[in-house]
Design an enzyme around this catalytic site. Structure first.
Site, PDB file in Angstrom:
ATOM      1  N   GLN A 200       0.830  -1.198   0.000  1.00  0.00           N
ATOM      2  CA  GLN A 200       0.000   0.000   0.000  1.00  0.00           C
ATOM      3  C   GLN A 200       0.869   1.256   0.000  1.00  0.00           C
ATOM      4  OE1 GLN A 200      -1.028  -2.430   2.443  1.00  0.00           O
ATOM      5  NE2 GLN A 200      -2.821  -3.112   1.310  1.00  0.00           N
TER       6      GLN A 200
ATOM      7  N   ASN B  32      -4.116   0.922  -2.471  1.00  0.00           N
ATOM      8  CA  ASN B  32      -3.636  -0.441  -2.665  1.00  0.00           C
ATOM      9  C   ASN B  32      -2.647  -0.507  -3.817  1.00  0.00           C
ATOM     10  OD1 ASN B  32      -4.916  -1.813  -0.577  1.00  0.00           O
ATOM     11  ND2 ASN B  32      -6.782  -2.121  -1.758  1.00  0.00           N
TER      12      ASN B  32
ATOM     13  N   CYS C  13      -6.511   0.720   6.910  1.00  0.00           N
ATOM     14  CA  CYS C  13      -5.436  -0.280   6.926  1.00  0.00           C
ATOM     15  C   CYS C  13      -4.812  -0.266   8.306  1.00  0.00           C
ATOM     16  CB  CYS C  13      -4.388   0.012   5.854  1.00  0.00           C
ATOM     17  SG  CYS C  13      -3.023  -1.178   5.827  1.00  0.00           S
ATOM     18  N   GLY C  14      -5.020  -1.333   9.063  1.00  0.00           N
ATOM     19  CA  GLY C  14      -4.542  -1.372  10.438  1.00  0.00           C
ATOM     20  C   GLY C  14      -3.035  -1.377  10.563  1.00  0.00           C
TER      21      GLY C  14
ATOM     22  N   ASN D 162     -13.114  -0.957   6.581  1.00  0.00           N
ATOM     23  CA  ASN D 162     -13.195  -1.556   5.256  1.00  0.00           C
ATOM     24  C   ASN D 162     -13.843  -2.931   5.389  1.00  0.00           C
ATOM     25  OD1 ASN D 162     -11.071  -2.975   6.366  1.00  0.00           O
ATOM     26  ND2 ASN D 162      -9.576  -2.407   4.844  1.00  0.00           N
TER      27      ASN D 162
ATOM     28  N   HIS E 101     -14.840  -6.967   5.200  1.00  0.00           N
ATOM     29  CA  HIS E 101     -14.193  -8.278   5.285  1.00  0.00           C
ATOM     30  C   HIS E 101     -15.232  -9.394   5.322  1.00  0.00           C
ATOM     31  CE1 HIS E 101      -9.985  -7.055   6.214  1.00  0.00           C
ATOM     32  NE2 HIS E 101     -10.599  -5.943   6.589  1.00  0.00           N
TER      33      HIS E 101
ATOM     34  N   ASN F 217     -12.370  -7.961   1.259  1.00  0.00           N
ATOM     35  CA  ASN F 217     -11.172  -8.623   1.776  1.00  0.00           C
ATOM     36  C   ASN F 217     -11.577 -10.015   2.245  1.00  0.00           C
ATOM     37  OD1 ASN F 217      -9.067  -6.329   1.850  1.00  0.00           O
ATOM     38  ND2 ASN F 217     -10.838  -5.417   2.864  1.00  0.00           N
TER      39      ASN F 217
ATOM     40  N   GLU G  95      -6.137  -9.581   0.425  1.00  0.00           N
ATOM     41  CA  GLU G  95      -6.604  -8.203   0.486  1.00  0.00           C
ATOM     42  C   GLU G  95      -7.060  -7.729  -0.888  1.00  0.00           C
ATOM     43  OE1 GLU G  95      -4.613  -5.265   2.877  1.00  0.00           O
ATOM     44  OE2 GLU G  95      -3.154  -6.758   3.566  1.00  0.00           O
ATOM     45  N   ARG G  96      -8.217  -7.099  -0.925  1.00  0.00           N
ATOM     46  CA  ARG G  96      -8.711  -6.566  -2.194  1.00  0.00           C
ATOM     47  C   ARG G  96      -7.718  -5.523  -2.721  1.00  0.00           C
ATOM     48  NH1 ARG G  96     -13.494  -2.127  -0.709  1.00  0.00           N
ATOM     49  NH2 ARG G  96     -12.262  -1.074   0.875  1.00  0.00           N
TER      50      ARG G  96
ATOM     51  N   CYS H  49      -2.510  -8.395   7.807  1.00  0.00           N
ATOM     52  CA  CYS H  49      -3.572  -7.423   7.542  1.00  0.00           C
ATOM     53  C   CYS H  49      -4.191  -7.055   8.881  1.00  0.00           C
ATOM     54  CB  CYS H  49      -4.618  -8.008   6.590  1.00  0.00           C
ATOM     55  SG  CYS H  49      -6.016  -6.905   6.271  1.00  0.00           S
TER      56      CYS H  49
ATOM     57  N   THR I  64      -6.625  -4.792   9.661  1.00  0.00           N
ATOM     58  CA  THR I  64      -8.086  -4.768   9.688  1.00  0.00           C
ATOM     59  C   THR I  64      -8.653  -6.175   9.568  1.00  0.00           C
ATOM     60  OG1 THR I  64      -8.210  -4.338   7.301  1.00  0.00           O
ATOM     61  CG2 THR I  64      -8.255  -2.418   8.778  1.00  0.00           C
ATOM     62  N   GLY I  65      -7.949  -7.049   8.830  1.00  0.00           N
ATOM     63  CA  GLY I  65      -8.389  -8.441   8.738  1.00  0.00           C
ATOM     64  C   GLY I  65      -8.328  -9.133  10.083  1.00  0.00           C
TER      65      GLY I  65
END
Length: 277
Positions: A47, A65, A74-75, A149, A151, A182, A200-201, A209, A211-212
């Protein structure tokens, strides 16, 4: 016109950071972001992160991205930016306001509150996101969570036996997800432990990831599979995720500065114009 950058990573999820908090950056668009992210002809990253002034927080963070698409959150990048900033900060993102605090164990990030409505993901049509009645081969019945975002989380026996290179883009680009998604495959290994891989998209399979990890932890907590504080282990390493009683998600983990450098805009076909506000 030369532009300075900082190369950083969070558990191997890597970023090029352009710091425009005091001005001086040219406008950044999809084309420039994708060119800088290219690992063969650019600097190379998952990113591109652009920092800019903010009227709402200490500064604003834009996230692009590797394919050039701009996304909401994005965490791992937030932890990297928190390290670069060096002190507590409130950061404006497209996904909402987040807060970072340096700790003895890295950077702690208040990621905001999760959303579960089908419109919040969003989905193409109304559906209960708790256990969605859909499947892509062995990936079945995901839970969907938006943590800034979107998931989709699939709980499986062994994430490393899932062909993510094939199934990841299949799920990401399904018409059910009009803004793409995602894709997370996770195994719960204890009441306080999850193993996770993320497609990740717009970036593909990454080593980590943030946020994932948040979305997966919250999804597992919502289904009663784990307690309210867990360690999520990704290929790049572990993150600690807590879903507090006030509904706020807190992520704690490391971030690293790799190196600093500069590039010439002319090398990417950019003619300097007005600076970014």
């Amino acid at each position: 016109m030369r532009i300075e950058f900082t190369k950083m990573h969070g558990l191997g999820n890597d970023f090029v950071v352009l710091d425009g908090r005091t001005g001086g950056l040219p406008p950044v668009d999809t084309t420039l972001a994708a060119a800088l992210a290219d690992r063969h002809t650019g600097i190379g990253c998952d990113q591109l992160i652009v920092l800019a002034p903010s009227d709402r927080g200490d500064f604003r963070m834009r996230i692009f991205n590797a394919d050039g698409s701009e996304v909401e959150a994005c965490g791992n990048a937030t932890r990297a930016v928190g390290l670069l900033n060096g002190r507590p900060a409130r950061i404006e993102t497209l996904g909402g306001m987040v807060s970072t605090t340096p700790t003895d164990n890295g950077i702690s990030v208040e990621m905001g509150k999760p959303r579960f409505g089908w419109q919040d993901i969003p989905l193409g049509y109304a559906m209960d996101t708790y256990k969605m009645p859909v499947a892509w081969e062995e990936l079945v019945a995901p839970i969907a969570v938006n943590v800034g975002n979107p998931h989709a989380i699939f709980f499986v026996e062994d994430p490393y036996k899932i062909d993510m290179a094939r199934l990841g883009p299949l799920v990401e680009n399904d018409p059910l997800f009009p803004e793409r998604i995602n894709v997370n495959v996770a195994a719960v290994t204890a009441r306080d432990a999850i193993t996770l891989r993320v497609w990740e998209r717009g970036a593909g399979l990454t080593r980590a990831c943030g946020t994932g990890a948040c979305a997966t932890a919250v999804g597992a907590m919502r289904r009663g599979l784990v307690d309210r504080k867990v360690t999520v282990t990704l290929p790049g390493g572990p993150l600690v995720i807590e879903w507090r009683e006030d509904d706020e998600i807190v992520m704690t983990g490391p971030a690293t500065e790799s190196f600093r450098g500069s590039f010439d805009l002319a090398d990417y076909g950019v003619i300097p114009g007005k600076v970014e506000a």
